[in-house]
Design a protein around this motif. Structure first.
Motif, PDB file in Angstrom:
ATOM      1  N   ALA A 193       0.854  -1.197   0.000  1.00  0.00           N
ATOM      2  CA  ALA A 193       0.000   0.000   0.000  1.00  0.00           C
ATOM      3  C   ALA A 193       0.887   1.243   0.000  1.00  0.00           C
ATOM      4  N   PRO A 194       1.671   1.447  -1.060  1.00  0.00           N
ATOM      5  CA  PRO A 194       2.638   2.550  -1.057  1.00  0.00           C
ATOM      6  C   PRO A 194       1.996   3.927  -0.932  1.00  0.00           C
ATOM      7  N   ASP A 195       0.822   4.106  -1.514  1.00  0.00           N
ATOM      8  CA  ASP A 195       0.164   5.413  -1.413  1.00  0.00           C
ATOM      9  C   ASP A 195      -0.254   5.692   0.033  1.00  0.00           C
ATOM     10  N   ALA A 196      -0.816   4.690   0.695  1.00  0.00           N
ATOM     11  CA  ALA A 196      -1.212   4.845   2.095  1.00  0.00           C
ATOM     12  C   ALA A 196       0.013   5.075   2.972  1.00  0.00           C
ATOM     13  N   PHE A 197       1.083   4.366   2.667  1.00  0.00           N
ATOM     14  CA  PHE A 197       2.320   4.525   3.433  1.00  0.00           C
ATOM     15  C   PHE A 197       2.837   5.957   3.323  1.00  0.00           C
ATOM     16  N   MET A 198       2.906   6.469   2.107  1.00  0.00           N
ATOM     17  CA  MET A 198       3.427   7.816   1.921  1.00  0.00           C
ATOM     18  C   MET A 198       2.487   8.866   2.508  1.00  0.00           C
ATOM     19  N   LYS A 199       1.200   8.581   2.540  1.00  0.00           N
ATOM     20  CA  LYS A 199       0.249   9.495   3.176  1.00  0.00           C
ATOM     21  C   LYS A 199       0.550   9.593   4.669  1.00  0.00           C
ATOM     22  N   THR A 200       0.860   8.446   5.274  1.00  0.00           N
ATOM     23  CA  THR A 200       1.233   8.453   6.691  1.00  0.00           C
ATOM     24  C   THR A 200       2.546   9.187   6.911  1.00  0.00           C
ATOM     25  N   MET A 201       3.501   8.979   6.013  1.00  0.00           N
ATOM     26  CA  MET A 201       4.781   9.676   6.148  1.00  0.00           C
ATOM     27  C   MET A 201       4.578  11.193   6.035  1.00  0.00           C
ATOM     28  N   GLN A 202       3.682  11.599   5.155  1.00  0.00           N
ATOM     29  CA  GLN A 202       3.378  13.023   5.011  1.00  0.00           C
ATOM     30  C   GLN A 202       2.741  13.557   6.294  1.00  0.00           C
ATOM     31  N   ALA A 203       1.859  12.774   6.903  1.00  0.00           N
ATOM     32  CA  ALA A 203       1.219  13.192   8.147  1.00  0.00           C
ATOM     33  C   ALA A 203       2.245  13.356   9.261  1.00  0.00           C
ATOM     34  N   ILE A 204       3.202  12.446   9.312  1.00  0.00           N
ATOM     35  CA  ILE A 204       4.265  12.560  10.318  1.00  0.00           C
ATOM     36  C   ILE A 204       5.103  13.807  10.057  1.00  0.00           C
ATOM     37  N   ALA A 210      11.735  13.708   1.994  1.00  0.00           N
ATOM     38  CA  ALA A 210      12.347  13.824   0.669  1.00  0.00           C
ATOM     39  C   ALA A 210      13.151  12.575   0.326  1.00  0.00           C
ATOM     40  N   THR A 211      13.853  12.037   1.306  1.00  0.00           N
ATOM     41  CA  THR A 211      14.620  10.812   1.086  1.00  0.00           C
ATOM     42  C   THR A 211      13.703   9.632   0.808  1.00  0.00           C
ATOM     43  N   LEU A 212      12.613   9.515   1.574  1.00  0.00           N
ATOM     44  CA  LEU A 212      11.671   8.417   1.362  1.00  0.00           C
ATOM     45  C   LEU A 212      11.042   8.494  -0.022  1.00  0.00           C
ATOM     46  N   GLU A 213      10.663   9.694  -0.441  1.00  0.00           N
ATOM     47  CA  GLU A 213      10.051   9.873  -1.763  1.00  0.00           C
ATOM     48  C   GLU A 213      11.038   9.484  -2.862  1.00  0.00           C
ATOM     49  N   TRP A 214      12.294   9.775  -2.668  1.00  0.00           N
ATOM     50  CA  TRP A 214      13.316   9.444  -3.658  1.00  0.00           C
ATOM     51  C   TRP A 214      13.587   7.943  -3.690  1.00  0.00           C
ATOM     52  N   ASN A 215      13.586   7.313  -2.524  1.00  0.00           N
ATOM     53  CA  ASN A 215      14.037   5.934  -2.407  1.00  0.00           C
ATOM     54  C   ASN A 215      12.935   4.902  -2.609  1.00  0.00           C
ATOM     55  N   ILE A 216      11.669   5.311  -2.557  1.00  0.00           N
ATOM     56  CA  ILE A 216      10.583   4.341  -2.613  1.00  0.00           C
ATOM     57  C   ILE A 216      10.452   3.708  -3.997  1.00  0.00           C
ATOM     58  N   ASN A 217      10.949   4.370  -5.023  1.00  0.00           N
ATOM     59  CA  ASN A 217      10.911   3.845  -6.388  1.00  0.00           C
ATOM     60  C   ASN A 217      12.343   3.549  -6.827  1.00  0.00           C
ATOM     61  N   LYS A 218      12.589   2.301  -7.259  1.00  0.00           N
ATOM     62  CA  LYS A 218      13.955   1.895  -7.565  1.00  0.00           C
ATOM     63  C   LYS A 218      14.539   2.597  -8.792  1.00  0.00           C
ATOM     64  N   ALA A 219      13.745   3.456  -9.409  1.00  0.00           N
ATOM     65  CA  ALA A 219      14.293   4.287 -10.480  1.00  0.00           C
ATOM     66  C   ALA A 219      15.361   5.237  -9.952  1.00  0.00           C
ATOM     67  N   LEU A 262       9.446  -1.815  -9.388  1.00  0.00           N
ATOM     68  CA  LEU A 262      10.176  -0.626  -8.956  1.00  0.00           C
ATOM     69  C   LEU A 262       9.832  -0.259  -7.522  1.00  0.00           C
ATOM     70  N   VAL A 263       8.669  -0.696  -7.056  1.00  0.00           N
ATOM     71  CA  VAL A 263       8.306  -0.518  -5.645  1.00  0.00           C
ATOM     72  C   VAL A 263       8.138  -1.905  -5.053  1.00  0.00           C
ATOM     73  N   SER A 264       9.097  -2.331  -4.228  1.00  0.00           N
ATOM     74  CA  SER A 264       9.034  -3.682  -3.676  1.00  0.00           C
ATOM     75  C   SER A 264       9.918  -3.778  -2.449  1.00  0.00           C
ATOM     76  N   ALA A 265       9.704  -4.836  -1.685  1.00  0.00           N
ATOM     77  CA  ALA A 265      10.518  -5.136  -0.514  1.00  0.00           C
ATOM     78  C   ALA A 265      10.453  -6.633  -0.272  1.00  0.00           C
ATOM     79  N   ASN A 266      11.490  -7.152   0.396  1.00  0.00           N
ATOM     80  CA  ASN A 266      11.524  -8.563   0.795  1.00  0.00           C
ATOM     81  C   ASN A 266      11.434  -9.509  -0.399  1.00  0.00           C
ATOM     82  N   ALA A 267      11.901  -9.054  -1.570  1.00  0.00           N
ATOM     83  CA  ALA A 267      11.914  -9.861  -2.801  1.00  0.00           C
ATOM     84  C   ALA A 267      10.520 -10.218  -3.293  1.00  0.00           C
ATOM     85  N   ASP A 268       9.502  -9.446  -2.888  1.00  0.00           N
ATOM     86  CA  ASP A 268       8.145  -9.690  -3.375  1.00  0.00           C
ATOM     87  C   ASP A 268       8.074  -9.480  -4.884  1.00  0.00           C
TER      88      ASP A 268
END
Length: 290
Positions: free
Chosen positions: A63-74, A86-95, A138-144
């Protein structure tokens, strides 16, 4: 005055190896109350914390959109978010690997696709003259949703891959066999300071190095060329993150960047007896005692 720090996690961690608890006791010695908090807990008032550190949020890719919404709230709260938004926004996409390569740092050869294209994939693989290759989102973790394929299995699994990557951008890389024969190196830096390194090897007949997939870990001292590449990689980052895990693999041309983990990497405090304290020392220098 006591200060509070949230260590962001996920709701259920039973199937994962999580070592964030190793920060709680050393942080308490400096007047900080640290506690693990799920990023999905909508009842949390982030203003109750002085610092929020993104740690073991290993389901964010679902749920990357929900995750980033929470990060924005924080970020909008009175708490300091680490690593930064800014770092999270840059790093969340492997591009982001494109940015690193453009700054002269060697990465594993990579091609980028917006959606599944079997013929296009086959053309690139033939140009690489490799027998096996990797597809991963491009958006993944734990080899999903990470696939190790040949041209034959690409054709056999075309229907499945077409559904998985129909609307999911992905990256294509040649399979580097040293991941099996030697392993993947991870170097850890806290506020730019080197802490420790591990070598991760997959279990027999696998290519995934994570503990959850049976990978074996070893504390190692990286050779000079690897540390030099790591320093060069750090210079390509958008800011000065509190923590960074840099993953490398040996290729025929030398070491190359596999990934730069700035969102939720395991920092493997269990592998080095002094690493948790090093992290806390850097944290206190940045945020002070409670």
């Amino acid at each position: 005055m006591t200060k509070r720090c949230a260590l962001l996690s996920m709701d259920i961690t039973d199937d994962f190896y999580v070592y964030d608890y190793m920060l709680i006791e050393p942080m308490s010695k400096y007047g900080w109350i640290a506690e693990e908090v799920s990023w999905r807990n909508e009842s949390v008032n982030w203003d109750d914390y002085d610092v929020v550190i993104v740690r073991s949020t290993w389901d964010y890719q679902d749920a990357p959109d929900a995750f980033m919404k929470t990060m924005q709230a924080i970020d909008n709260s009175s708490a300091v978010l680490e690593n930064s938004l800014a770092t999270l926004e840059w790093n969340i996409n492997k591009a982001y690997l494109k940015d690193i390569e453009e700054q002269g740092v060697r990465i594993v050869p990579t091609r980028w696709f917006e959606g599944f294209d079997g013929d296009g994939i086959a053309d690139v693989v033939r140009s690489w003259e490799c027998e096996e290759f990797i597809l991963k989102p491009l958006v993944s973790a734990n080899a999903d949703h990470t696939y190790r394929l040949t041209l034959a299995s690409l054709q056999e699994q075309a229907a499945i891959l077409g559904k998985v990557f129909e609307q999911r951008p992905f990256m294509l890389q040649p399979f580097i066999h040293s991941i099996v024969s030697e392993g993947e190196y991870s170097l850890f830096y806290f506020a730019g300071e080197y802490s420790h390194s591990i070598l991760k090897k997959p279990k027999q007949d696998d290519f995934r190095v994570q503990e959850e997939h049976g990978g074996e870990l070893e504390l190692v001292e990286p050779e000079r060329a690897l540390k030099e590449l790591a320093q060069a990689t750090l210079k390509t980052l958008p800011d000065d993150p509190l923590y960074a895990r840099l993953d490398f693999i040996r290729t025929d041309e030398g070491f190359a960047v596999m990934e730069v983990e700035l969102i939720e990497p395991s920092l493997y405090f269990n592998m080095d007896d002094n690493s948790a304290q090093r992290f806390v020392d850097v944290f206190i220098r940045r945020f002070g005692s409670g």
